[in-house]
Design a protein around this motif. Sequence first.
Motif, PDB file in Angstrom:
ATOM      1  N   SER A  63      10.529  66.448 105.267  1.00 14.53           N
ATOM      2  CA  SER A  63       9.748  67.646 105.586  1.00 14.53           C
ATOM      3  C   SER A  63       9.275  68.352 104.325  1.00 14.53           C
ATOM      4  O   SER A  63       8.106  68.758 104.220  1.00 14.53           O
ATOM      5  N   SER A  69       6.659  66.171 102.457  1.00 10.08           N
ATOM      6  CA  SER A  69       5.385  66.205 103.183  1.00 10.08           C
ATOM      7  C   SER A  69       4.654  67.517 102.930  1.00 10.08           C
ATOM      8  O   SER A  69       3.427  67.538 102.758  1.00 10.08           O
ATOM      9  N   LYS A  70       5.421  68.596 102.880  1.00  9.26           N
ATOM     10  CA  LYS A  70       4.830  69.912 102.612  1.00  9.26           C
ATOM     11  C   LYS A  70       4.249  69.952 101.202  1.00  9.26           C
ATOM     12  O   LYS A  70       3.166  70.509 100.980  1.00  9.26           O
ATOM     13  N   GLN A  71       4.972  69.374 100.248  1.00 13.74           N
ATOM     14  CA  GLN A  71       4.473  69.320  98.869  1.00 13.74           C
ATOM     15  C   GLN A  71       3.145  68.577  98.807  1.00 13.74           C
ATOM     16  O   GLN A  71       2.189  69.037  98.164  1.00 13.74           O
ATOM     17  N   ILE A  72       3.095  67.430  99.460  1.00 15.80           N
ATOM     18  CA  ILE A  72       1.874  66.622  99.442  1.00 15.80           C
ATOM     19  C   ILE A  72       0.723  67.359 100.102  1.00 15.80           C
ATOM     20  O   ILE A  72      -0.413  67.356  99.608  1.00 15.80           O
ATOM     21  N   GLU A  73       1.000  68.033 101.212  1.00 10.14           N
ATOM     22  CA  GLU A  73      -0.046  68.778 101.922  1.00 10.14           C
ATOM     23  C   GLU A  73      -0.587  69.904 101.063  1.00 10.14           C
ATOM     24  O   GLU A  73      -1.810  70.119 100.989  1.00 10.14           O
ATOM     25  N   GLU A  74       0.314  70.636 100.397  1.00  9.98           N
ATOM     26  CA  GLU A  74      -0.117  71.754  99.553  1.00  9.98           C
ATOM     27  C   GLU A  74      -0.961  71.265  98.385  1.00  9.98           C
ATOM     28  O   GLU A  74      -1.955  71.895  98.014  1.00  9.98           O
ATOM     29  N   LYS A  75      -0.563  70.153  97.795  1.00 11.58           N
ATOM     30  CA  LYS A  75      -1.322  69.617  96.660  1.00 11.58           C
ATOM     31  C   LYS A  75      -2.659  69.055  97.111  1.00 11.58           C
ATOM     32  O   LYS A  75      -3.653  69.137  96.386  1.00 11.58           O
ATOM     33  N   SER A  76      -2.694  68.491  98.309  1.00  5.50           N
ATOM     34  CA  SER A  76      -3.942  67.943  98.843  1.00  5.50           C
ATOM     35  C   SER A  76      -4.944  69.044  99.141  1.00  5.50           C
ATOM     36  O   SER A  76      -6.154  68.867  99.003  1.00  5.50           O
ATOM     37  N   ASN A  77      -4.432  70.201  99.554  1.00 13.34           N
ATOM     38  CA  ASN A  77      -5.311  71.323  99.898  1.00 13.34           C
ATOM     39  C   ASN A  77      -5.801  72.095  98.686  1.00 13.34           C
ATOM     40  O   ASN A  77      -6.718  72.905  98.782  1.00 13.34           O
ATOM     41  N   VAL A 105      -2.635  64.014  94.765  1.00 15.32           N
ATOM     42  CA  VAL A 105      -1.209  63.886  95.017  1.00 15.32           C
ATOM     43  C   VAL A 105      -0.604  62.900  94.023  1.00 15.32           C
ATOM     44  O   VAL A 105      -1.081  61.773  93.908  1.00 15.32           O
TER      45      VAL A 105
END
Length: 386
Positions: free
Chosen positions: A201, A204-212, A218
């Motif tokens: 979790s 996944s949050k780290q990847i989502e934040e970096k993607s945004n 990433v």
Amino acid sequence: MLRRYEDVIQLCEETLEAAEKNFSISGANELLSNMDAEILENYLFRTWRFGLIFKSNFYLGKLEEALEFLEKQETWNSMVAKFGTESLESLIPQLSTVRELVRHKSAGNRAFQKGRHAEAVEHYSAALSFNVESRPFAAVCFGNRAAAYQALGNITDAIADCSLAIALDANYLKAISRRATLFELIRDYDQAAKDLQRLISLLSKQIEEKSNSMGASVPTGTAADLRQARQRLYQMEEQAKRGIPLNFYLILGVEALVTATDLKKAYRKAALRHHPDKAGQSLARGESGDDGLWKEIADEVYKDTDKLFKMIGEAYAILSDTTKRTQYDIEEEMRNGTKKNMSKNPNDTSNYAEERGGTGRQWREGWRSSAGPYSRGFEPRPGRYY
């Protein structure tokens, strides 16, 4: 809360010149009544600002950065040369403590690197004995000590320290990953799976934040970590379906041929050390006054300690009963006999959890091979957890 300290550092750095023009030193004479008045005239403003930045780095867990910051300030160095370090303690009260904390942590890191794990435990424990109010730094010390305990084969102690580190820093990926590994070693696959779900979790949050983030890509390592965590989770879920009992000998830190007397001593030591009533005694409450956050931390520590305490009790209940222990040992031998007839991956450290040679040598080799330091000095780039 930690974000506020980052804001303080940024504000101090951006507004130095403007604030210096409007600074008032009213009340400072009382603070520095025993020091040369020249400090008030030439140095106090900048020193006050240095103190804010130093203190903010302290609560962020960046103790080395705090000391390095002061050492780079010409004004501070000239004050030290003129008045001596001891005379400046009233301006930055945490200074002497920070020096000691960094000294103990660095000594622990060096001892760990050289394989002197018991010595490393002593140094990390010495740092924690200061009742460190910097939660991130305390989390690192507990994480470091967990790695040393694991290398020594003290698995329950290592689990307890990982739990303390996670309670202090809920995003501490390495502590979460290590605790999952430790639960795997004692064959508590359900708990290992829960930690891996938490790890997935957060990654996944780290990847989502970096993607945004605009223009941000990433990191390859983070994506690889996520894939590895998912693979580990699948393995733990499959192991949990097999219904294999816990490794009670490993939980109590004893070997398969332990006598009843030594077994009782090991149980009493573990039960006393990990009693829920003692949960959180080594944690220091910060000055922020956030009662809600402190209660949340204390509740999590108590819950984790209670689980560990019950696990220790279960292990002793089985192994102290001659009939139950005999049946447990027979089942262990059957499992180990089956494993010997199967092809095993020599790099699969999970096998160590079920191998119980009479000398305990295989256990220790497994513990040491999977143990690793947590210290910020040893950490790979941010986001890595192993």
